[in-house]
Design an enzyme around this catalytic site. Structure first.
Site, PDB file in Angstrom:
ATOM      1  N   ARG A  94       0.824  -1.210   0.000  1.00  0.00           N
ATOM      2  CA  ARG A  94       0.000   0.000   0.000  1.00  0.00           C
ATOM      3  C   ARG A  94       0.856   1.257   0.000  1.00  0.00           C
ATOM      4  O   ARG A  94       0.572   2.215  -0.722  1.00  0.00           O
ATOM      5  CB  ARG A  94      -0.955   0.006   1.201  1.00  0.00           C
ATOM      6  CG  ARG A  94      -2.004  -1.086   1.131  1.00  0.00           C
ATOM      7  CD  ARG A  94      -2.797  -1.187   2.407  1.00  0.00           C
ATOM      8  NE  ARG A  94      -1.888  -1.471   3.518  1.00  0.00           N
ATOM      9  CZ  ARG A  94      -2.145  -1.243   4.795  1.00  0.00           C
ATOM     10  NH1 ARG A  94      -3.297  -0.724   5.156  1.00  0.00           N
ATOM     11  NH2 ARG A  94      -1.270  -1.533   5.729  1.00  0.00           N
TER      12      ARG A  94
ATOM     13  N   ASN B  44      -5.933  -3.121   2.536  1.00  0.00           N
ATOM     14  CA  ASN B  44      -5.845  -4.572   2.690  1.00  0.00           C
ATOM     15  C   ASN B  44      -7.239  -5.131   2.945  1.00  0.00           C
ATOM     16  O   ASN B  44      -8.055  -4.501   3.607  1.00  0.00           O
ATOM     17  CB  ASN B  44      -4.955  -4.947   3.879  1.00  0.00           C
ATOM     18  CG  ASN B  44      -3.487  -4.736   3.594  1.00  0.00           C
ATOM     19  OD1 ASN B  44      -3.061  -4.624   2.454  1.00  0.00           O
ATOM     20  ND2 ASN B  44      -2.688  -4.690   4.649  1.00  0.00           N
TER      21      ASN B  44
END
Length: 91
Positions: A18, A36
């Site tokens: 990320r 996530n």
């Protein structure tokens, strides 16, 4: 403007995925978010001009993240993500 939802699977959690996607996004005129998922995938929603979105997605697959991505799936979205920049979401 177009919007897409993208799912990445593979070894995409616990590897800075990320954060790296957010860093890559800084080089593009896009908005959206990445987070996530409980099933060990990563979900991303992005919006921008078609060329910017396409180039951004290519940049992700050409980055060091490619070693962690086993599968990618994309869906067109009918509404734009409700954000003004690109952010990491939690939960």
């Amino acid at each position: 403007m177009i919007a897409k939802q993208v799912f990445y699977s593979g070894s995409v959690q616990g590897v800075g995925f990320r954060y790296t996607v957010k860093q890559i996004a800084k080089g593009f005129s896009i908005t959206g978010w990445v987070k996530n998922l409980a099933d060990s995938r990563v979900e991303m929603q992005i919006a921008g001009e078609p060329e910017e979105v396409a180039e951004f997605l290519i940049a992700i697959t050409q980055s060091e993240l490619r070693a962690h991505i086993r599968e990618t799936s994309e869906n067109a979205l009918t509404t734009l993500p409700d954000v003004r920049s690109f952010e990491i979401r939690h939960g």
